[in-house]
Design a protein around this motif. Structure first.
Motif, mmCIF file in Angstrom:
data_model
loop_
_atom_site.group_PDB
_atom_site.id
_atom_site.type_symbol
_atom_site.label_atom_id
_atom_site.label_comp_id
_atom_site.label_asym_id
_atom_site.label_seq_id
_atom_site.Cartn_x
_atom_site.Cartn_y
_atom_site.Cartn_z
ATOM 1 N N THR A 63 -24.331 23.662 -28.304
ATOM 2 C CA THR A 63 -22.905 23.673 -28.012
ATOM 3 C C THR A 63 -22.243 24.670 -28.945
ATOM 4 O OG1 THR A 63 -23.025 21.339 -27.407
ATOM 5 C CG2 THR A 63 -20.843 22.231 -27.850
ATOM 6 N N ASP A 65 -19.288 25.303 -30.213
ATOM 7 C CA ASP A 65 -18.345 24.925 -31.269
ATOM 8 C C ASP A 65 -18.812 23.717 -32.074
ATOM 9 O OD1 ASP A 65 -18.029 23.113 -29.203
ATOM 10 O OD2 ASP A 65 -15.855 23.050 -29.332
ATOM 11 N N ASP A 67 -20.028 21.601 -35.017
ATOM 12 C CA ASP A 67 -20.042 21.612 -36.478
ATOM 13 C C ASP A 67 -19.745 20.201 -36.959
ATOM 14 O OD1 ASP A 67 -17.300 21.251 -36.155
ATOM 15 O OD2 ASP A 67 -16.751 23.174 -37.029
ATOM 16 N N ARG A 70 -16.655 18.592 -35.347
ATOM 17 C CA ARG A 70 -16.898 18.158 -33.960
ATOM 18 C C ARG A 70 -17.715 16.863 -33.966
ATOM 19 N NH1 ARG A 70 -15.588 18.326 -28.655
ATOM 20 N NH2 ARG A 70 -17.416 18.533 -27.354
#
Length: 103
Positions: A63, A65, A67, A70
């Motif tokens: 994915t 984004d 991190d 998230r």
């Protein structure tokens, strides 16, 4: 007091109180994943005991984004069958680092 002693005290202070800024630990993240996540998620290749309702960690790793922020959001979102995990920031960072290592 001698400058060397002051420098030593400052160095000890930095390690003791600024240690949270250290790099995330993927090995510790894998330990967390093994303990908390394997009953539902595929957390590593070769694992066979997971449900088809939880995304594999390799998918999460891809994915764009993904991190620790998230992951923290995903852990806080109410969704069915998710156990109530109480992970601190360091543990979430370590878990996210492990997941990112699966790219």
């Amino acid at each position: 007091m001698p400058k060397a002693f002051n420098l030593l005290v400052i160095t000890i202070f930095e390690f003791a109180f600024v240690g949270g800024a250290a790099a995330a630990d993927a090995v510790h993240g894998k330990d967390i994943a093994t303990r908390w996540c394997t009953s539902c998620h595929l957390v590593e290749s070769g694992q066979t005991n997971a449900t088809d309702q939880a995304p594999p960690f390799a998918y999460l790793a891809k994915t764009p984004d993904f991190d620790q922020n998230r992951l923290a959001f995903l852990l806080l979102m109410p969704h069915p069958n998710m156990p109530n995990l109480s992970l601190n920031r360091t543990e979430i960072s370590d878990l996210a680092e492990y997941i990112r290592s699966l790219k």
